[in-house]
Motif scaffolding. Structure first.
Motif, mmCIF file in Angstrom:
data_model
loop_
_atom_site.group_PDB
_atom_site.id
_atom_site.type_symbol
_atom_site.label_atom_id
_atom_site.label_comp_id
_atom_site.label_asym_id
_atom_site.label_seq_id
_atom_site.Cartn_x
_atom_site.Cartn_y
_atom_site.Cartn_z
ATOM 1 N N HIS A 119 45.371 38.686 37.653
ATOM 2 C CA HIS A 119 44.640 37.510 38.133
ATOM 3 C C HIS A 119 43.256 37.912 38.649
ATOM 4 O O HIS A 119 42.756 37.319 39.597
ATOM 5 N N GLU A 122 40.689 35.111 39.069
ATOM 6 C CA GLU A 122 40.944 34.252 40.219
ATOM 7 C C GLU A 122 40.701 35.003 41.525
ATOM 8 O O GLU A 122 40.169 34.430 42.487
ATOM 9 N N ASP A 125 37.013 35.078 42.152
ATOM 10 C CA ASP A 125 36.569 33.784 42.702
ATOM 11 C C ASP A 125 36.889 33.689 44.183
ATOM 12 O O ASP A 125 36.025 33.344 45.000
#
Length: 195
Positions: A119, A122, A125
């Motif tokens: 991930h 993500e 982010d």
């Protein structure tokens, strides 16, 4: 698959004739990780002789990331995310750990590593939007670990040559135990123990 419960139980998640398929899948990730380790060693040795050691920063970090990505993929065979219908994934994983002589406390089991890499988009982010990014910012760093003072440090990818620690977005990993485990599995695979 629900009507296969008796066979899944009998064969502990892997029919004997199917073991070769798992062996091939594991071999790919294992040999790819080992090739990245060998490239990493070459880069680190070249870095010591290089006039501009920063020219090897990306290849060093790329090889470490490749090692870790393949390790994370490899770990799925031995520790699946879910149990599966009739616990087929769980039983398969137990059979593979037994066949490859992998202990439950293996360094390749690291769920933080798996989650971080699977991930990464993500996580990037979340990291970049969770707080103001101020202080010392390093998209790519290879060198000795610097003393952390009151000014924050932010690393997308860093490898500290004096400690062998890889850091990414606050996650810190000692890569030597992971490399040692990969070679342990590789030696067993090469010796024909797992076929």
């Amino acid at each position: 698959m629900e009507d296969m419960k008796e066979y899944i139980d009998r064969y502990e998640g892997i029919q004997p004739a199917h073991f070769a398929f798992y062996g091939q899948a594991i071999r790919f990730n294992l040999e790819s990780a080992i090739a990245s380790v060998q490239f990493l060693v070459q880069c680190l040795e070249a870095r010591n002789a290089e006039e501009d050691p920063h020219s090897l920063t990306d290849p060093i970090l790329d090889s470490i990331q490749s090692i870790l990505i393949h390790t994370a993929s490899l770990s799925k065979y031995f520790w699946p995310i879910n149990k599966g219908i009739n616990k087929v994934h769980k039983k398969r994983a137990q059979s593979l750990r037994k066949a490859f002589k992998i202990k439950s406390n293996s360094s390749i089991r690291n769920k933080d590593l798996r989650n971080h890499l699977e991930h990464l988009d993500e996580n990037l982010d979340s990291y970049l939007w969770s707080k103001p990014i101020v202080g010392n910012v390093y998209p790519a760093y290879v060198g000795p670990e610097m003393r952390r003072d009151e000014v924050p440090y932010h690393f997308f990818r860093a490898f500290f040559t004096d400690s062998g620690i890889f850091e990414s977005l606050g996650l810190r990993l000692d890569i030597q135990p992971i490399i040692d485990e990969l070679y342990e599995i590789y030696r067993g695979e090469s010796d024909g123990e797992n076929t």
